[in-house]
Design an enzyme around this catalytic site. Structure first.
Site, mmCIF file in Angstrom:
data_model
loop_
_atom_site.group_PDB
_atom_site.id
_atom_site.type_symbol
_atom_site.label_atom_id
_atom_site.label_comp_id
_atom_site.label_asym_id
_atom_site.label_seq_id
_atom_site.Cartn_x
_atom_site.Cartn_y
_atom_site.Cartn_z
ATOM 1 N N GLY A 94 -6.332 0.241 -6.800
ATOM 2 C CA GLY A 94 -7.131 1.195 -7.559
ATOM 3 C C GLY A 94 -8.629 1.052 -7.304
ATOM 4 O O GLY A 94 -9.416 1.889 -7.739
ATOM 5 N N ASP A 136 -3.264 1.864 -4.757
ATOM 6 C CA ASP A 136 -2.719 0.518 -4.681
ATOM 7 C C ASP A 136 -3.417 -0.315 -5.761
ATOM 8 O O ASP A 136 -3.082 -0.206 -6.937
ATOM 9 C CB ASP A 136 -2.980 0.026 -3.245
ATOM 10 C CG ASP A 136 -2.299 -1.274 -2.892
ATOM 11 O OD1 ASP A 136 -1.182 -1.512 -3.370
ATOM 12 O OD2 ASP A 136 -2.885 -2.060 -2.135
ATOM 13 N N ASP A 180 -3.725 9.591 -0.601
ATOM 14 C CA ASP A 180 -2.402 9.231 -0.106
ATOM 15 C C ASP A 180 -1.690 8.255 -1.048
ATOM 16 O O ASP A 180 -0.552 8.455 -1.420
ATOM 17 C CB ASP A 180 -2.484 8.650 1.323
ATOM 18 C CG ASP A 180 -3.476 7.487 1.450
ATOM 19 O OD1 ASP A 180 -4.230 7.195 0.489
ATOM 20 O OD2 ASP A 180 -3.492 6.855 2.522
ATOM 21 N N ARG A 212 -8.456 8.631 6.097
ATOM 22 C CA ARG A 212 -7.707 9.599 6.826
ATOM 23 C C ARG A 212 -6.302 9.788 6.251
ATOM 24 O O ARG A 212 -5.613 10.744 6.583
ATOM 25 C CB ARG A 212 -7.582 9.116 8.281
ATOM 26 C CG ARG A 212 -8.924 9.234 9.023
ATOM 27 C CD ARG A 212 -8.995 8.329 10.196
ATOM 28 N NE ARG A 212 -9.030 6.962 9.715
ATOM 29 C CZ ARG A 212 -9.368 5.925 10.450
ATOM 30 N NH1 ARG A 212 -9.658 6.077 11.703
ATOM 31 N NH2 ARG A 212 -9.421 4.722 9.943
ATOM 32 N N GLY A 213 -5.907 8.869 5.392
ATOM 33 C CA GLY A 213 -4.529 8.857 4.896
ATOM 34 C C GLY A 213 -4.082 10.121 4.180
ATOM 35 O O GLY A 213 -2.915 10.480 4.205
ATOM 36 N N ARG A 224 0.748 7.489 11.540
ATOM 37 C CA ARG A 224 0.432 8.428 10.458
ATOM 38 C C ARG A 224 1.195 9.741 10.612
ATOM 39 O O ARG A 224 1.347 10.504 9.667
ATOM 40 C CB ARG A 224 -1.060 8.778 10.474
ATOM 41 C CG ARG A 224 -1.985 7.614 10.177
ATOM 42 C CD ARG A 224 -3.414 8.129 10.054
ATOM 43 N NE ARG A 224 -4.419 7.073 10.123
ATOM 44 C CZ ARG A 224 -4.856 6.396 9.062
ATOM 45 N NH1 ARG A 224 -4.365 6.637 7.869
ATOM 46 N NH2 ARG A 224 -5.771 5.466 9.200
ATOM 47 N N THR A 246 -10.545 1.352 -4.561
ATOM 48 C CA THR A 246 -11.180 2.398 -3.752
ATOM 49 C C THR A 246 -11.406 3.639 -4.618
ATOM 50 O O THR A 246 -12.515 4.176 -4.675
ATOM 51 C CB THR A 246 -10.275 2.779 -2.550
ATOM 52 O OG1 THR A 246 -9.910 1.585 -1.869
ATOM 53 C CG2 THR A 246 -10.984 3.720 -1.606
HETATM 54 P P1 IMP Z 1 -6.672 0.409 -3.123
HETATM 55 O O1 IMP Z 1 -8.182 0.423 -3.158
HETATM 56 O O2 IMP Z 1 -6.142 -1.001 -3.179
HETATM 57 O O3 IMP Z 1 -6.042 1.274 -4.175
HETATM 58 O O4 IMP Z 1 -6.266 0.866 -1.667
HETATM 59 C C1 IMP Z 1 -5.947 2.142 -1.332
HETATM 60 C C2 IMP Z 1 -5.891 2.281 0.182
HETATM 61 O O5 IMP Z 1 -5.180 1.165 0.777
HETATM 62 C C3 IMP Z 1 -5.103 3.499 0.565
HETATM 63 O O6 IMP Z 1 -5.910 4.647 0.637
HETATM 64 C C4 IMP Z 1 -4.496 3.090 1.889
HETATM 65 O O7 IMP Z 1 -5.396 3.365 2.958
HETATM 66 C C5 IMP Z 1 -4.322 1.595 1.801
HETATM 67 N N1 IMP Z 1 -2.921 1.221 1.462
HETATM 68 C C6 IMP Z 1 -2.504 0.676 0.306
HETATM 69 N N2 IMP Z 1 -1.170 0.438 0.327
HETATM 70 C C7 IMP Z 1 -0.739 0.872 1.533
HETATM 71 C C8 IMP Z 1 0.572 0.919 2.160
HETATM 72 O O8 IMP Z 1 1.619 0.521 1.613
HETATM 73 N N3 IMP Z 1 0.601 1.445 3.418
HETATM 74 C C9 IMP Z 1 -0.504 1.913 4.063
HETATM 75 N N4 IMP Z 1 -1.740 1.883 3.514
HETATM 76 C C10 IMP Z 1 -1.850 1.374 2.264
HETATM 77 MG MG MG Z 2 -5.251 2.495 5.743
#
Ligand code: IMP
Ligand code: MG
Length: 186
Positions: A109, A107, A104, A46-47, A169, A111
């Site tokens: 990477g 982080d 959004d 949803r971000g 949000r 996902t």
């Molecule tokens: P990744 O798979 O680690 O890149 O995670 C990405 C997902 O983690 C994003 O789509 C967010 O939902 C969540 N996320 C990562 N960092 C933050 C943050 O600082 N605040 C809120 N959500 C975050």
């Molecule tokens: Mg989240």
């Protein structure tokens, strides 16, 4: 739930700065995709919702939008592992379309890498990523990012689509959480 003022460490990106940058991104995307064929923006729920709705208003060429929701099997809600489950899949075929994923934040990477792998099997004409925020220091897997709003430091942020435990949000800016002051229970 706490009022965000109780744990807001600092405003990292103001509403004005967000909108200014989104206008630039929209103009760039409009130029890059002009005359190329069908453009489809895919928002990851949803971000990415607030970013998508502001970004699409700054894109001057015809395009469609779609939504996808994935949950990652992570440790708590703040870390992901690379294992994703699709909880809402696309309603359209992306074959031969120019797909731009609207995210959004990137982080670790994980996902995004999993989503890209899945979507590429459906043979779009092109598959690119537009992320509002990039927490580049946290990257664990390499992911190609074509458009990035802001590179941010390794801090937990909220607002403008990003949640803390599903809340906050709606805020029009990106804030940094002061974890010493945030009490999930209260
Ligand atoms: P990744 O798979 O680690 O890149 O995670 C990405 C997902 O983690 C994003 O789509 C967010 O939902 C969540 N996320 C990562 N960092 C933050 C943050 O600082 N605040 C809120 N959500 C975050
Ligand atoms: Mg989240």
């Amino acid at each position: 739930m706490q009022d965000y003022h109780d744990f807001l460490g600092e405003v990292l990106i103001s509403s004005e700065d967000l909108q200014r940058r989104i206008t630039e991104l929209g103009e760039q995307i409009s130029k890059d995709y002009a005359g190329k064929g069908e453009l489809l923006l895919i928002c990851i729920l949803r971000g990415g919702v607030l970013f998508l709705t502001d970004l699409m208003r700054q894109i001057s060429i015809p395009h469609a939008i779609e939504f996808m929701a994935v949950s990652s099997y992570g440790v708590g809600g703040r870390q992901s592992t690379g294992q994703i489950r699709i909880s809402l899949d696309l309603n359209v075929d992306i074959f031969n379309k120019h797909v731009l994923l609207v995210e959004d934040i990137i982080d670790s990477g994980h996902t995004l890498a999993a989503i890209l792998e899945l979507l590429s099997t459906r043979k779009p004409a092109s598959l690119n990523v537009c992320t509002l925020l990039d927490k580049v220091e946290r990257r664990e897997v390499e992911v190609p990012i074509k458009y990035c709003g802001f590179t941010i430091p390794n801090k937990f942020v909220f607002g403008y689509g990003l949640d803390i435990d599903d809340y906050y949000r709606n805020l029009p800016f990106i804030g940094v959480v002061d974890l010493n002051k945030y009490n999930p229970g209260s």
